[in-house]
Design an enzyme around this catalytic site. Structure first.
Site, PDB file in Angstrom:
ATOM      1  N   LYS A 108       0.812  -1.216   0.000  1.00  0.00           N
ATOM      2  CA  LYS A 108       0.000   0.000   0.000  1.00  0.00           C
ATOM      3  C   LYS A 108       0.847   1.267   0.000  1.00  0.00           C
ATOM      4  O   LYS A 108       0.359   2.342  -0.341  1.00  0.00           O
ATOM      5  CB  LYS A 108      -0.977  -0.045   1.159  1.00  0.00           C
TER       6      LYS A 108
HETATM    7  C1  LIG Z   1      -4.510  -4.689   1.393  1.00  0.00           C
HETATM    8  C2  LIG Z   1      -3.758  -5.938   1.279  1.00  0.00           C
HETATM    9  C3  LIG Z   1      -4.164  -6.949   0.392  1.00  0.00           C
HETATM   10  C4  LIG Z   1      -5.430  -6.848  -0.428  1.00  0.00           C
HETATM   11  O1  LIG Z   1      -5.359  -5.831  -1.404  1.00  0.00           O
HETATM   12  P1  LIG Z   1      -6.698  -5.264  -2.064  1.00  0.00           P
HETATM   13  O2  LIG Z   1      -6.264  -4.144  -2.939  1.00  0.00           O
HETATM   14  O3  LIG Z   1      -7.564  -4.812  -0.934  1.00  0.00           O
HETATM   15  O4  LIG Z   1      -7.323  -6.382  -2.812  1.00  0.00           O
HETATM   16  C5  LIG Z   1      -3.365  -8.074   0.276  1.00  0.00           C
HETATM   17  N1  LIG Z   1      -2.234  -8.210   1.011  1.00  0.00           N
HETATM   18  C6  LIG Z   1      -1.819  -7.263   1.874  1.00  0.00           C
HETATM   19  C7  LIG Z   1      -0.578  -7.506   2.659  1.00  0.00           C
HETATM   20  C8  LIG Z   1      -2.555  -6.091   2.038  1.00  0.00           C
HETATM   21  O5  LIG Z   1      -2.129  -5.161   2.886  1.00  0.00           O
END
Ligand SMILES: *Cc1c(COP(=O)(O)O)cnc(C)c1O
Length: 487
Positions: A108
């Site tokens: 993210k």
């Molecule tokens: C947020 C997250 C996901 C899922 O991603 P999305 O965009 O919500 O589908 C998968 N793995 C990790 C480690 C995350 O932080």
């Protein structure tokens, strides 16, 4: 490039407005009016920051090109330790796109290190001087990444809401110790969907908006419902392709499959945009944990959010309402009234079913699968023992599904979304070691067992003071937004 709402095509905005606003007024999400076609070969010759600037420039057409070049250079340079979009070879034809070399050790960061710059610039583009209040519902990783990105940015305040007991201890501490004058963090009783629904209610509440407007405050979102969250994620699909090309693993035009551990459907949707822009993406494999609502949907066309909710070892995917699926439905159906109707059914009845043609169109690109908890643990151990590759629980979900969806002769890139040291107890236990109760001791034990080093930012949490410990009900999110003191 204009953006329109998934639920009302007559609501068109610029990219600055889409980013500043987050969600459209009637509850829809902003989507681009077209898919810009790019020269894949030319893009593949660029370094990560330049590649990012080129791709962002296709969508953020009311942003200055010089600004985008500078913002991407600042974001994807030092903060990612020279490893932005790094592709690791795991075994023959299987790769891990390691997206956790940023400051908070989850993918993210790609969006949330850049978003504050995009938001400040959007306000400048629009001539806006109000204060922006960002509300974030998080299942764990978004919250910290947003706090890290937005802390002490002038003109912005941020409040983060995470489900009590729904995160790992490391994830909780990452948020509770956040520094900065403009940040607040709340634990919300319930699960992620309760927190997300609470935040969405505030965004949809006209009375709250009016009260805040009197104080020159405007709400915005840092969740992946914001277009500014999605667009930076398109870039690393191109970066992965470029690395396979340069390593001689593929020739230009060859297809590559991607397997994405999925929660809110944002990360995988970015891959769909990459494909629609001309990147030779073969299949996008949607990997779920035991909360396998998306697996069921992609197999049957019926989306059923009303079901048992499981707390798993991959908490960032413990989600039953995948917000970004709405964008895919918009692109596939091409009908705002149809999407609006499906979303109404979802909020009123907790489920909807798409038409058979819609499902067939989705299945042309999307494959799917899920992993039970014991399969996640077995996968972590298998990858480590067979390939010497250490992965976290979310990535393990994807590896498990990828193995079952691998096509002979087509490379499979697994998106590795978090550092294994973010979930040290689960990873250690999966490797067959007794995991200490304490996450920091588990982190050290994991270092000893594997000979790898935990990221410095995670190890340093132990010495940091906790600043936030308030627990609230979902209904209180509105009061927080209005600036009432919560105890
Ligand atoms: C947020 C997250 C996901 C899922 O991603 P999305 O965009 O919500 O589908 C998968 N793995 C990790 C480690 C995350 O932080």
């Amino acid at each position: 490039m204009q953006f329109f709402s998934t639920r009302d095509y007559s609501r068109k905005v610029t990219s600055s407005e889409a980013i500043a606003q987050g969600l459209s007024g009637e509850g829809g999400l902003f989507v681009p009016e077209s898919f810009p076609q790019v020269d894949v070969e030319a893009l593949c010759s660029l370094e990560y920051p330049e590649m990012a600037a080129a791709i962002l420039g296709q969508y953020l057409t009311d942003y200055d090109a010089g600004f985008l070049a500078q913002a991407t250079a600042k974001t994807y340079g030092d903060a990612f330790g020279g490893k932005a979009g790094y592709l690791a070879c795991v075994s023959d034809g299987v790769y891990a796109l390691e997206l956790w070399h940023g400051p908070t050790c989850a993918f993210k960061d790609y969006a949330l290190q850049l978003m504050p710059r995009l938001l400040v610039e959007a306000k400048r583009n629009l001539g806006r001087t109000e204060k922006t209040l960002i509300l974030v519902a998080t299942s764990g990783d978004t919250g910290k990444a947003a706090l890290d990105g937005y802390h002490d940015i002038p003109g912005i305040e941020i409040a983060v809401f995470y489900p009590t007991g729904g995160t790992s201890e490391i994830q909780r501490l990452q948020m509770a110790t956040q520094e900065g004058e403009n940040v607040a963090v709340y634990a919300v009783r319930g699960n992620f969907d309760d927190a997300q629904t609470g935040v969405k209610r505030v965004f949809a509440d006209k009375e709250i908006a009016a009260k805040l407007a009197e104080r020159n405050i405007r709400l915005s979102s840092a969740n992946s419902i914001n277009w500014g969250r999605l667009v930076p994620q398109i870039v690393y699909y191109f970066a992965a392709y470029a690395q396979l090309l340069h390593a001689g693993k593929i020739r230009l035009g060859d297809e590559v499959d991607f397997c994405v551990p999925t929660g809110n459907f944002g990360d995988i949707l970015a891959g769909y945009y990459a494909k629609r822009m001309g990147l030779p993406v073969g299949r996008l494999v949607c990997a779920s944990n035991k909360n396998n609502v998306l697996t069921d949907f992609l197999r049957t066309g019926a989306y059923t959010a009303r079901r048992e909710f499981y707390k798993t070892s991959s908490p960032s995917m413990d989600i039953l309402v995948s917000s970004n699926l709405e964008r895919l439905l918009c692109h596939v159906t091409g009908s705002d009234t149809e999407v609006a109707s499906l979303m109404r059914q979802l909020s009123e009845q907790g489920s909807y079913t798409v038409r058979p043609e819609t499902l067939a169109a989705i299945q042309e690109t999307f494959a799917c699968g899920y992993a039970e908890e014991d399969e996640v643990a077995a996968e972590i151990r298998a990858r480590y023992e067979q390939d010497g590759y250490l992965c976290d629980t979310h990535t393990a979900v994807a590896f498990h599904v990828a193995a079952r969806q691998k096509r002979e002769g087509t490379p499979m890139v697994v998106l590795s979304t978090a550092s294994p040291f973010k979930f040290p107890r689960s990873v250690l236990a999966a490797l067959g070691h007794a995991a200490p109760e304490n996450d920091f001791e588990a982190m050290r034990a994991l270092e000893e067992a594997t000979g790898r080093k935990a990221p410095a930012s995670l190890a340093a949490l132990r010495q940091k003071a906790e600043r936030f410990n308030t627990v609230i009900d979902p209904a209180d999110i509105a009061r927080v937004a209005l600036g009432e003191q919560m105890k």
